[in-house]
Design an enzyme around this catalytic site. Structure first.
Site, PDB file in Angstrom:
ATOM      1  N   ASP A   4       0.833  -1.210   0.000  1.00  0.00           N
ATOM      2  CA  ASP A   4       0.000   0.000   0.000  1.00  0.00           C
ATOM      3  C   ASP A   4       0.861   1.250   0.000  1.00  0.00           C
ATOM      4  O   ASP A   4       2.083   1.197   0.249  1.00  0.00           O
ATOM      5  CB  ASP A   4      -0.897  -0.022   1.248  1.00  0.00           C
ATOM      6  CG  ASP A   4      -2.261   0.598   0.994  1.00  0.00           C
ATOM      7  OD1 ASP A   4      -2.371   1.431   0.072  1.00  0.00           O
ATOM      8  OD2 ASP A   4      -3.199   0.253   1.718  1.00  0.00           O
ATOM      9  N   ASP A  63     -10.795   2.008  -3.350  1.00  0.00           N
ATOM     10  CA  ASP A  63     -11.267   1.694  -1.995  1.00  0.00           C
ATOM     11  C   ASP A  63     -12.785   1.641  -1.963  1.00  0.00           C
ATOM     12  O   ASP A  63     -13.363   1.230  -0.963  1.00  0.00           O
ATOM     13  CB  ASP A  63     -10.783   2.752  -0.999  1.00  0.00           C
ATOM     14  CG  ASP A  63      -9.442   2.377  -0.400  1.00  0.00           C
ATOM     15  OD1 ASP A  63      -9.019   1.224  -0.570  1.00  0.00           O
ATOM     16  OD2 ASP A  63      -8.819   3.241   0.241  1.00  0.00           O
TER      17      ASP A  63
HETATM   18  C1  GLA Z   1      -5.731   1.900   2.147  1.00  0.00           C
HETATM   19  C2  GLA Z   1      -6.124   0.760   1.234  1.00  0.00           C
HETATM   20  C3  GLA Z   1      -7.163  -0.093   1.914  1.00  0.00           C
HETATM   21  C4  GLA Z   1      -6.628  -0.611   3.218  1.00  0.00           C
HETATM   22  C5  GLA Z   1      -6.169   0.548   4.081  1.00  0.00           C
HETATM   23  C6  GLA Z   1      -5.453   0.068   5.324  1.00  0.00           C
HETATM   24  O1  GLA Z   1      -6.772   2.802   2.305  1.00  0.00           O
HETATM   25  O2  GLA Z   1      -6.565   1.237   0.015  1.00  0.00           O
HETATM   26  O3  GLA Z   1      -7.541  -1.164   1.083  1.00  0.00           O
HETATM   27  O4  GLA Z   1      -5.577  -1.503   2.974  1.00  0.00           O
HETATM   28  O5  GLA Z   1      -5.295   1.412   3.399  1.00  0.00           O
HETATM   29  O6  GLA Z   1      -5.067   1.094   6.143  1.00  0.00           O
END
Ligand code: GLA
Length: 733
Positions: free
Chosen positions: A464, A534
């Site tokens: 990430d 997301d």
């Molecule tokens: C980001 C990612 C999510 C998740 C969060 C965790 O927002 O896009 O899918 O992994 O971080 O903190």
């Protein structure tokens, strides 16, 4: 041979006669012709449908003689340019001429043509490179700027490539968005003036604009007809695409790194190589360009692109930061019992001094929190193995928080300007590590290396990146190289990823950046897939995945079944529709199974079993987009067809509901007209089969007419909803 420099190759200037010399760069889908007469600037002659030798030879440069293949700044009437520099004596002009053309093969079996140019007066070289593949239609171009002098040269503009697009009735397709609403498609006619598509973040470059565009040359963009050019800048950092429509007959298209605040000082003897710009041409509409990009991506530009992906459950929307052993064990059992193949533990598993209970601490402290997981990660890997599935883990190794042991020990590791306190990001404390610094490169490599060495059973990494580059400044780079920050970041990142891939070629790695911030060809060679957004709302995903599919294949697009009401939009969508959308990409789940009803679990179990059967078609097949959600017809529909046309999967999603609605029938595409196909509905919820269930139709009938799909699902009264969707499998008899 795939690339044909028809009159010369690998010859030095002295050997070139003083007449026009053409280079023919060809693939099965396109030809590009350049005029590389020695001692003169490199000229663009043609880019379009494949040409035979007769046409290449007959082509003169009339009408385009003034079109440079790589326009530079300084001597000609003011136009947009691809490269500008300041020489050590302050001269701001360039005048490169062709010296030689060389052809070589690279490790990937591709052919590279390099046109070497040097300035007529200054010791400055420009190599323009073109790469073609024997099994893909895409042509890549990039440039090397070479300082052969004794002093620094300042690079002010350094585009990867330039393409003149003949004006007429040209439409631009581009992709714009923001967090949770990525890759929204926009289509517009190109008019006079300049269209700029840009990113200045440097780290996450596809939340807002995408560095991929299509030019439809024959009026309004169509999916399966019309001449279309596709272009994708293969760079995950700050970029700038310009389309200048001036008083000439052309739209002048430039793409490259965004030079704003990123001027580059080219030291003596140094070569600066731009990222590549990938180009494709099709006479089969936007769909033809998409299929070419998908094919090229799977074979050459995506880690393990020709392999199918596992069906996974990711813990994020199920538990968020509330990681504990019992909960992880339960999720592992749940996904295994539904037929899944992989469990991924997301954020929240690490931090000793500062436990990661929310997003305000602990990044950089990649030690398991034994208060949450007393038996550590090894126990989870073992648990997954005994449940018959694989285990994956979330990390965000380019980042730290000001509340972390890493930051306490190494405040000098973060990106930050001198004499200033850093502005902090997510959680009020997130900071970006300075990958320009070799010690940080080592640290990031070690995060992965330690995990994978200690737990060789880890099969998947969700990588990430949840902060933009703010705080312009490197604590590592010297004062006179601060504008190199973004360049050096990506060089550092590339070194780390090369090392990781050299040591761990088989691990699956997902590129995530607050959702879809890293859907980009610059990053994909090291990554197997990316998280599209997301936002897991199935209805909005129809739009986002539609846009994303223009350049990226389904095998790369993480697409998960999530809870209802949805956590981002709070929309309530029935499980059938959520499944039918998620099954059009790389299927996964992003949900707490223990909150699902038995009926929902049974539906998911059934869907997973059926997805396993169609997975090769979806992930490796040719995409035909049939009816766009952007067309306002209340429907969206697409299908995948195997290259041999033996099998296809057809998706139909009703995206708005009105009483007495009249939806169009959707003709199919991509089938063999003379073959017979048997239709089977997948994920069926209706009480009675569809009228065409099990029937056999010719490909021609299906492509001329399509099937009459009922607007609603025929289910018991109390189960009716405002949603309706269908997935049909077609098997050639
Ligand atoms: C980001 C990612 C999510 C998740 C969060 C965790 O927002 O896009 O899918 O992994 O971080 O903190």
């Amino acid at each position: 041979m795939n690339c044909k420099p028809i009159l010369f190759a690998a010859v030095a200037l002295a050997a070139i006669p003083a007449s026009a010399e053409k280079i023919h760069i060809s693939t099965s889908e396109a030809s590009m012709v350049l005029d590389a007469e020695a001692g003169r600037p490199l000229h663009f002659v043609y880019f379009g449908a494949p040409l035979g030798t007769a046409d290449v030879e007959a082509l003169d440069n009339s009408g385009s003689r003034y079109l440079k293949a790589y326009p530079v700044y300084g001597l000609e009437a003011a136009r947009e340019t691809a490269m500008s520099v300041t020489h050590p004596d302050g001269n701001m002009t360039l005048d490169p001429v062709v010296r030689s053309v060389e052809t070589s093969k690279d490790a990937d079996g591709a052919t590279v043509i390099t046109v070497r140019m040097t300035d007529r007066v200054y010791p400055f070289g420009i190599n323009v490179n073109y790469r073609t593949y024997p099994d893909a239609g895409v042509i890549e171009t990039w440039v090397d700027a070479v300082n052969n002098g004794k002093k620094d040269v300042e690079l002010r503009e350094f585009a990867s490539g330039y393409l003149p697009v003949r004006s007429g009735d040209v439409y631009l397709t581009s992709f714009y968005g923001s967090w949770a609403n990525e890759a929204r498609m926009e289509e517009e006619p190109l008019t006079h003036g300049m269209k700029i598509i840009k990113n200045k973040d440097g780290l996450r470059n596809t939340h807002t604009a995408h560095p991929e565009v299509m030019f439809s040359l024959d009026g309004r963009p169509r999916e399966n007809e019309g001449r279309v050019i596709g272009a994708a800048l293969e760079y995950p950092g700050n970029y700038r695409l310009r389309i200048d429509t001036d008083d000439s007959d052309y739209h002048h298209f430039f793409a490259g790194i965004n030079e704003d605040n990123s001027a580059y000082t080219l030291a003596k003897g140094e070569t600066f190589t731009t990222p590549a710009l990938a180009l494709a041409y099709s006479q089969e509409g936007k769909g033809g360009v998409s299929r070419q990009f998908h094919n090229w991506a799977r074979r050459h530009r995506l880690a393990h692109g020709t392999e199918t992906r596992k069906i996974l459950l990711n813990s994020w929307e199920g538990v968020y930061f509330d990681i504990n052993e019992q909960g992880m064990h339960a999720m592992i059992d749940d996904i295994a019992s539904m037929g899944g193949e992989l469990f991924v533990m997301d954020d929240g598993w690490f931090g000793v001094k500062y436990p990661r209970n929310n997003d305000s601490s602990s990044l950089g402290d990649w030690t398991v929190d034994t208060r949450k997981l007393p038996k550590g990660i090894g126990n989870l890997v073992d648990k997954a193995r005994s449940a018959g599935i694989d285990f994956g883990i979330w990390i965000e190794p380019e980042m730290t928080n000001s509340v972390s042991e890493l930051y306490e020990a190494h405040p000098e590791y973060i990106i930050k300007p001198s004499n200033r306190e850093p502005v902090q990001g997510r959680g009020g404390t997130q900071l970006v590590l300075d990958l320009a610094n070799p010690k940080v490169q080592e640290l990031v490599f070690e995060v992965v290396d330690t995990l994978l060495t200690k737990y060789p059973g880890i099969d998947y990494i969700k990588w990430d990146s949840n902060a933009p580059v703010m705080n312009h400044g490197s604590q590592y780079l010297p004062a006179n190289r601060q504008s190199h920050l973004q360049h050096e970041y990506w060089r550092g990142f590339s070194k780390v990823m090369d090392r990781i891939r050299a040591k761990y070629p088989d691990v699956t790695i997902q590129a995530c950046a607050s959702g879809g911030g890293r859907a980009n060809y610059g990053i994909l060679p090291w990554f197997d897939e990316f998280w599209v957004s997301d936002n897991t709302d199935a209805l909005q995903r129809v739009f986002m995945q539609w846009g994303t599919s223009h350049f990226f294949p389904a095998v790369a697009m993480g697409s998960h079944i999530s809870a209802t009401p949805n956590h981002q939009t709070f929309r309530t969508i029935p499980m059938k529709f959520r499944i039918d959308v998620a099954m059009s990409g790389r299927l996964g789940m992003e949900i707490q199974p223990k909150n699902m009803t038995d009926e929902e679990k049974a539906m998911c179990r059934g869907a997973i079993a059926q997805y396993k059967e169609i997975r090769p078609v979806v992930q490796q097949g040719d995409l035909y987009r049939l009816l766009s959600p952007y067309d306002g017809k209340g429907l969206a529909s697409l299908m995948y067809v195997t290259p041999g046309k033996e099998q296809a999967v057809f998706y139909w999603w009703k995206i708005e509901t009105f009483a007495d609605q009249h939806l169009p029938r959707v003709p199919m595409a991509g089938l063999d007209p003379d073959a017979l196909y048997t239709v089977t509905e997948l994920n069926r919820v209706d009480n009675t089969p569809l009228p065409f269930e099990g029937k056999t139709f010719t490909g021609r009938y299906l492509m001329d007419n399509g099937l009459e799909i009922p607007y609603t699902n025929n289910v018991d009264y109390h189960k009716r909803t405002d949603y309706s969707s269908r997935v049909l499998r077609l098997d050639r008899k």
